[in-house]
Scaffold this active site. Structure first.
Site, PDB file in Angstrom:
ATOM      1  N   HIS A 128       0.817  -1.217   0.000  1.00 44.46           N
ATOM      2  CA  HIS A 128       0.000   0.000   0.000  1.00 44.46           C
ATOM      3  C   HIS A 128       0.848   1.262   0.000  1.00 44.46           C
ATOM      4  CE1 HIS A 128      -4.004  -1.687   1.497  1.00 44.46           C
ATOM      5  NE2 HIS A 128      -4.164  -1.130   0.323  1.00 44.46           N
ATOM      6  N   GLU A 132      -3.923 -12.156 -21.000  1.00 44.35           N
ATOM      7  CA  GLU A 132      -3.014 -12.316 -19.856  1.00 44.35           C
ATOM      8  C   GLU A 132      -2.601 -13.770 -19.673  1.00 44.35           C
ATOM      9  OE1 GLU A 132      -3.899  -9.359 -16.572  1.00 44.35           O
ATOM     10  OE2 GLU A 132      -5.858 -10.272 -16.870  1.00 44.35           O
ATOM     11  N   ASP A 173       0.765 -10.235 -16.117  1.00 42.50           N
ATOM     12  CA  ASP A 173       0.316 -11.614 -15.918  1.00 42.50           C
ATOM     13  C   ASP A 173       0.747 -12.520 -17.065  1.00 42.50           C
ATOM     14  OD1 ASP A 173      -0.883 -11.871 -13.391  1.00 42.50           O
ATOM     15  OD2 ASP A 173      -2.575 -10.673 -14.063  1.00 42.50           O
ATOM     16  N   CYS A 231      -1.229  -2.839 -21.597  1.00 38.95           N
ATOM     17  CA  CYS A 231      -1.440  -2.030 -20.392  1.00 38.95           C
ATOM     18  C   CYS A 231      -0.631  -2.513 -19.191  1.00 38.95           C
ATOM     19  CB  CYS A 231      -2.920  -1.969 -20.038  1.00 38.95           C
ATOM     20  SG  CYS A 231      -3.626  -3.560 -19.605  1.00 38.95           S
TER      21      CYS A 231
HETATM   22  C1  PEP Z   1      -1.327  -7.153 -16.207  1.00 39.36           C
HETATM   23  O1  PEP Z   1      -1.435  -8.287 -15.750  1.00 39.36           O
HETATM   24  O2  PEP Z   1      -0.425  -6.802 -17.002  1.00 39.36           O
HETATM   25  C2  PEP Z   1      -2.273  -6.114 -15.811  1.00 39.36           C
HETATM   26  C3  PEP Z   1      -2.276  -4.925 -16.361  1.00 39.36           C
HETATM   27  O3  PEP Z   1      -3.116  -6.409 -14.808  1.00 39.36           O
HETATM   28  P1  PEP Z   1      -2.680  -6.386 -13.249  1.00 39.36           P
HETATM   29  O4  PEP Z   1      -1.280  -5.867 -13.168  1.00 39.36           O
HETATM   30  O5  PEP Z   1      -3.667  -5.534 -12.580  1.00 39.36           O
HETATM   31  O6  PEP Z   1      -2.788  -7.842 -12.912  1.00 39.36           O
HETATM   32 MG    MG Z   2      -3.246  -8.827 -14.741  1.00 38.92          MG
END
Ligand code: PEP
Ligand code: MG
Length: 577
Positions: free
Chosen positions: A189, A430, A454, A501
């Site tokens: 956090h 992912e 992921d 992303c």
């Molecule tokens: C990812 O897995 O790249 C993603 C953007 O999701 P998170 O990091 O929230 O798992």
């Molecule tokens: Mg992810």
């Protein structure tokens, strides 16, 4: 002698400044015996808990009104922990067993922390930190020990702490120029907060005992290095480096109003990743193209009840309205694995990253998904909203999610509520299976967004949170690149869109490869938007296709790194250090 420490950079920047070593309140002896009447001591405890709770709820409401969702939730969650009947009951029991009130709090807190830590779940470990934090607050109140208050710091300072509680950092004023912590990880956090507050921060340094209060330190939260024990000459050089970094930032600031495009004129859309509504104005200020990833699971965390449809609708609508034509991609709840939500009792699993999480929960407990979809569809009537499902691993799973979407639409029609019928629907890529079957998936959705965090974890079978396998976890591994290429190709063939992303999108080494693969949409955290815009402008797309083709054929991530390094001019790399 100059001392060098290394850690994880969780919020970039460079700063030279005076260290303030935050000494935590000494541990309270859990053996201290009660002097006096137990009944009166129990009353004193409940009274103090009530007062502290009232204060924390007020602070939480203040932050919520200011749109500071993360801060608001943290205080709210800690207030819930404070008044939890099991916690206060355990304190009472200890008082009645003859321990002083503060000792009883320390005992009850330590018992519950042990229970949370024994579950070996990173998010529950963070909860144990929150419990420790709130217990210390309570003990401070009971003993008259003053709170560690960073709100009235008079001098600029770099905070140095073994493990700074988030609730202390939250109150820091703008004299705080940096943060160095022995403990902590990317997902703690306190790390999320530091990044939100724009404070350069390096955490997980192991031991900060060598840094003395008042010493001048150089915090390089670009490379993740900290220097202390600096000579005059070192301080001068460090200040020069900071000055150069500031000049870079000033130059980057001039890019706020520009449209990012490669040298040959290919427009690349740069979106932002957000966790609540607080960054919306900044997205416009930075000239970003909208929200590429709204990590809505943060709305479900640290609370005992689910966020209702109207509550979610108000948040999504406020972002969509403000951003007007810019698109807002709402990812449905991605809870599970390292992201625990108290409102969902997920229990213990042997392999949570491979277990019951995200869309898997949503298509099982469809009322949760339907509520969220209704809220997002309704927000679409006020702006440019897209909806995206995370962690999709099979076509059946997507079809189930799409059928809940149809149900949500039917329900909204029945309720006569305005919503966007044509809301674009996408999935996150992912899992390797989603990338492999990308051609099939793209026929059923409007867009893809590659979650490289992921995708890397699942392709290499390396837990993204486990430092012991960090050597393996690398988004530049050619196997990961191959899957991204396959995904991008599937989309480019049919006039739909594909974005990236994950953290990979802001990695200067990965960016040229992604653009070379045909990716035209990326989504990064707000502090990276301007640098990414700058880097895009230095790239030549024609040369990048060849670069990407070569990279996919290499054997290792190290070879990919060398290839990219040697293929781009120094001018490009100068912006990255
Ligand atoms: C990812 O897995 O790249 C993603 C953007 O999701 P998170 O990091 O929230 O798992
Ligand atoms: Mg992810």
């Amino acid at each position: 002698m100059v001392m060098l420490l290394r850690g994880i950079s969780v919020s970039v920047g460079k700063v030279v400044g005076k260290a303030i070593v935050l000494q935590d309140m000494p541990e309270y002896s859990p053996e201290e015996k009660l002097q006096g009447d137990p009944e009166q001591a129990v009353r004193q405890m409940y009274g103090t808990v009530e007062n502290l709770n009232d204060e924390m709820v007020l602070v939480s409401e203040k932050y919520a009104q200011a749109g500071k969702k993360v801060k608001a939730e943290m205080f709210r969650m800690q207030a819930v922990m404070l008044t939890d009947k099991i916690f206060t009951g355990s304190i009472e029991q200890n008082i009645r067993a003859g321990y002083s009130v503060p000792a009883s709090v320390a005992r009850a807190s330590s018992e519950q922390q042990k229970a949370l830590l024994s579950l070996n779940n990173p998010m529950l470990m963070e909860r144990a930190q929150d419990l420790k934090d709130v217990s210390k607050r309570l003990i401070r109140r009971l003993t008259g020990y003053s709170d560690m208050d960073l709100s009235d710091l008079q001098e600029e300072a770099i905070l140095v702490s073994d493990d700074l509680p988030p609730s202390v950092l939250i109150n820091a004023n703008d004299m705080v120029k940096g943060l160095i912590m022995a403990k902590g990880s990317q997902t703690s956090h306190v790390a999320i907060l530091a990044a939100n507050m724009g404070i350069p921060a390096v955490v997980g340094c192991g031991d900060v005992g060598g840094i003395k209060d008042g010493q001048t330190v150089f915090l390089n939260a670009v490379s993740g290095e900290i220097q202390s024990g600096l000579t005059e000459e070192c301080i001068r050089k460090a200040m020069e480096e900071c000055e150069k970094n500031r000049e870079k930032c000033d130059l980057l600031n001039t890019l706020r109003g520009t449209v990012p495009a490669t040298r040959d004129g290919t427009k690349i859309n740069v979106f932002t990743n957000i966790i609540d509504a607080s960054m919306t104005d900044k997205i416009i200020e930075y000239g970003a193209d909208g929200v590429g990833l709204f990590r809505t699971e943060f709305l479900y965390m640290n609370r005992k009840t689910f966020p209702g449809e109207d509550e979610q609708f108000a948040i999504y609508q406020s972002v969509a309205k403000k951003l007007a034509n810019r698109s807002v991609t709402i990812r449905t709840m991605d809870v599970g694995a390292d992201k625990a939500a108290d409102c969902l009792d997920l229990g213990h699993e042997a392999n949570p990253a491979l277990g019951y999480r995200a869309i898997r929960i949503c298509i099982d407990r469809t009322e949760i998904l339907k509520t969220q979809l209704c809220a997002a569809l309704r927000a679409g009537a006020s702006g440019n909203v897209k909806i995206m499902f995370p962690m999709i691993a099979s076509v059946d799973e997507l079809e189930r999610a799409l059928s809940v979407l149809e149900e949500a639409k039917r329900e909204l029609r029945k309720r006569n509520l305005p919503f966007q019928e044509e809301t674009p629907i996408g999935i996150m890529i992912e899992t390797p299976s989603a990338a492999i079957l990308a051609q099939k998936f793209i026929q059923k959705v409007d867009f893809f967004s590659i979650g490289s965090n992921d995708l890397t974890q699942y392709t290499l079978a390396a837990d993204r949170l486990n430092g012991k396998v960090a050597y393996l976890y690398d988004h530049l591994n050619p196997a990961v690149l191959w899957l991204i290429q396959r995904t991008s190709d599937a989309v480019n063939g049919c006039n739909k869109t594909c974005s990236v992303c994950g953290e990979m999108a802001r990695d200067p080494t990965a960016l040229p490869i992604l653009i070379g693969m045909g990716i035209k949409n990326i989504s990064v955290n707000l502090p990276s938007v301007l640098l990414v815009k700058k880097l895009i402008g230095l790239l030549d797309r024609d040369l990048l296709s060849e670069l990407a083709e070569k990279a996919v054929c290499l054997d290792t991530a190290a070879q990919v790194r060398d290839l990219v390094r040697s293929s781009l001019p120094d001018q490009y790399w100068d912006w990255c250090s």
